[in-house]
Write an enzyme that holds these catalytic residues in place. Structure first.
Site, PDB file in Angstrom:
ATOM      1  N   ASP A  16      60.775  68.123  56.703  1.00 33.40           N
ATOM      2  CA  ASP A  16      59.665  68.327  57.650  1.00 33.40           C
ATOM      3  C   ASP A  16      58.323  68.012  56.997  1.00 33.40           C
ATOM      4  OD1 ASP A  16      58.484  68.965  60.033  1.00 33.40           O
ATOM      5  OD2 ASP A  16      58.657  71.135  59.788  1.00 33.40           O
ATOM      6  N   HIS A  33      56.804  58.864  58.819  1.00 33.25           N
ATOM      7  CA  HIS A  33      58.273  58.787  58.839  1.00 33.25           C
ATOM      8  C   HIS A  33      58.771  57.722  57.861  1.00 33.25           C
ATOM      9  CE1 HIS A  33      58.397  61.674  61.988  1.00 33.25           C
ATOM     10  NE2 HIS A  33      57.735  60.925  62.852  1.00 33.25           N
ATOM     11  N   LEU A 127      79.251  61.014  46.683  1.00 31.88           N
ATOM     12  CA  LEU A 127      78.456  61.927  47.507  1.00 31.88           C
ATOM     13  C   LEU A 127      78.768  61.758  48.992  1.00 31.88           C
ATOM     14  CD1 LEU A 127      75.912  63.882  47.697  1.00 31.88           C
ATOM     15  CD2 LEU A 127      74.577  61.810  48.085  1.00 31.88           C
TER      16      LEU A 127
HETATM   17  C1  IPE Z   1      62.907  69.989  62.499  1.00 33.80           C
HETATM   18  O1  IPE Z   1      61.556  69.714  62.399  1.00 33.80           O
HETATM   19  C2  IPE Z   1      63.672  68.742  62.825  1.00 33.80           C
HETATM   20  C3  IPE Z   1      63.743  67.736  61.774  1.00 33.80           C
HETATM   21  C4  IPE Z   1      63.238  67.841  60.567  1.00 33.80           C
HETATM   22  C5  IPE Z   1      64.445  66.526  62.126  1.00 33.80           C
HETATM   23  P1  IPE Z   1      60.564  69.867  63.637  1.00 33.80           P
HETATM   24  O2  IPE Z   1      59.237  69.453  63.144  1.00 33.80           O
HETATM   25  O3  IPE Z   1      61.114  69.176  64.827  1.00 33.80           O
HETATM   26  O4  IPE Z   1      60.615  71.446  63.903  1.00 33.80           O
HETATM   27  P2  IPE Z   1      59.554  72.403  64.582  1.00 33.80           P
HETATM   28  O5  IPE Z   1      59.178  71.790  65.893  1.00 33.80           O
HETATM   29  O6  IPE Z   1      58.385  72.489  63.655  1.00 33.80           O
HETATM   30  O7  IPE Z   1      60.250  73.717  64.704  1.00 33.80           O
HETATM   31  C1  IPE Z   2      59.868  65.697  60.264  1.00 33.49           C
HETATM   32  O1  IPE Z   2      58.511  65.496  60.234  1.00 33.49           O
HETATM   33  C2  IPE Z   2      60.629  64.515  60.794  1.00 33.49           C
HETATM   34  C3  IPE Z   2      61.140  64.679  62.179  1.00 33.49           C
HETATM   35  C4  IPE Z   2      61.082  65.766  62.878  1.00 33.49           C
HETATM   36  C5  IPE Z   2      61.766  63.520  62.775  1.00 33.49           C
HETATM   37  P1  IPE Z   2      57.564  65.847  61.449  1.00 33.49           P
HETATM   38  O2  IPE Z   2      57.354  64.620  62.265  1.00 33.49           O
HETATM   39  O3  IPE Z   2      58.082  67.015  62.201  1.00 33.49           O
HETATM   40  O4  IPE Z   2      56.228  66.216  60.701  1.00 33.49           O
HETATM   41  P2  IPE Z   2      55.165  67.330  61.125  1.00 33.49           P
HETATM   42  O5  IPE Z   2      55.904  68.622  61.206  1.00 33.49           O
HETATM   43  O6  IPE Z   2      54.610  66.904  62.449  1.00 33.49           O
HETATM   44  O7  IPE Z   2      54.168  67.298  60.027  1.00 33.49           O
HETATM   45 MG    MG Z   3      57.764  68.994  61.977  1.00 32.28          MG
END
Ligand code: IPE
Ligand code: IPE
Ligand code: MG
Length: 239
Positions: A16, A33, A127
């Site tokens: 995240d 990303h 892995l």
């Molecule tokens: C969780 O992150 C999903 C992934 C890392 C793929 P999110 O960014 O979607 O989660 P919330 O919305 O902060 O709970």
């Molecule tokens: C995690 O990073 C990746 C996915 C959920 C696909 P985020 O896109 O949720 O990044 P933040 O939480 O907005 O910083």
């Molecule tokens: Mg996120």
């Protein structure tokens, strides 16, 4: 110091913070990303090198469809790019890729790439790299419950046959004989599971770090494992 004799067998990661990493740099979210994919490559490589047996990453949740079409298609395009650039290395380093989640509704292009990845790594013995894609833990459990109800309706099983083992077997992880994670790591300072492996994480150790995913390095991965190794796992028992 990390003890290489006691590496957790299964590490799960909620990757995240990609969006915030990009916003901090005034870049479009998809660049975050992209940077996240690079971080993931390094962690996959390092996990294999230090003897992690299973690495499961949360790449896209069932709730992530709420994001803009631009961001969602950006994420899937990056996935295609990742497979194109990494498949050879994954094969060379003996990594076996699996998908957790319902990927049947994804675009043909994405499905083709994923199928190719699964096919060309399926006999690898190193892995086990599991990508949670269009994955949601509640969705997974509802599917398991449905398949049990269907078998019961057909008379294949009775209510007495339903136990934790049978239920586990019907989850995406159970179908692919993936054991429960020992350690779950979440980056970016959020302290929640966001619908990730709710059943399987029952006794996992949790490590949270403020580092945004694109900045998470193999060194910090080792630090997370060191924290895991300092924990006293009791599984409900006593000393
Ligand atoms: C969780 O992150 C999903 C992934 C890392 C793929 P999110 O960014 O979607 O989660 P919330 O919305 O902060 O709970
Ligand atoms: C995690 O990073 C990746 C996915 C959920 C696909 P985020 O896109 O949720 O990044 P933040 O939480 O907005 O910083
Ligand atoms: Mg996120």
């Amino acid at each position: 110091m990390i003890d290489y004799e006691r590496i957790p067998a299964h590490v799960a990661i909620i990757m995240d913070g990609n969006g915030r990493w990009a916003e901090k740099r005034k870049l479009p979210r998809v660049m975050g990303h992209n940077a996240g994919m690079k971080a993931m490559k390094e962690i996959v490589r390092h996990a294999g090198e230090i003897g992690v047996e299973y690495l499961t990453v949360y790449a896209f949740s069932t709730e992530n469809w709420k994001r803009s079409e631009e961001e969602v298609s950006g994420i899937f395009n990056l996935l295609i790019k990742y497979v194109d650039s990494e498949l050879k290395e994954l094969c060379d380093s003996n990594v076996k890729v699996s998908i957790l989640g319902d990927w049947s509704g994804l675009s043909d292009k994405v499905k083709e790439k994923l199928q190719m990845t699964l096919d060309s790594t399926k006999n690898n013995t190193g892995l086990k790299f599991n990508i949670a894609l269009n994955y949601g833990s509640r969705d997974e459990m509802v599917r398991a419950a449905k398949s049990i109800a269907e078998d019961a309706a057909l008379g294949k099983i009775t209510a007495d046959d339903v136990d934790e083992k049978l239920f586990s077997k019907r989850l995406y992880t159970g179908q692919q004989e993936i054991p429960d994670p020992d350690l779950v790591i979440r980056t970016s300072g959020e302290i929640r599971l966001s619908n990730f492996l709710l059943w399987q994480l029952a006794y996992a150790e949790m490590v949270f770090t403020d580092t945004l995913w694109p900045d998470y390095t193999p060194e910090e991965f080792e630090k997370s494992i060191e924290i895991f190794q300092s924990r006293d796992r009791r599984f409900g028992g006593r000393k």
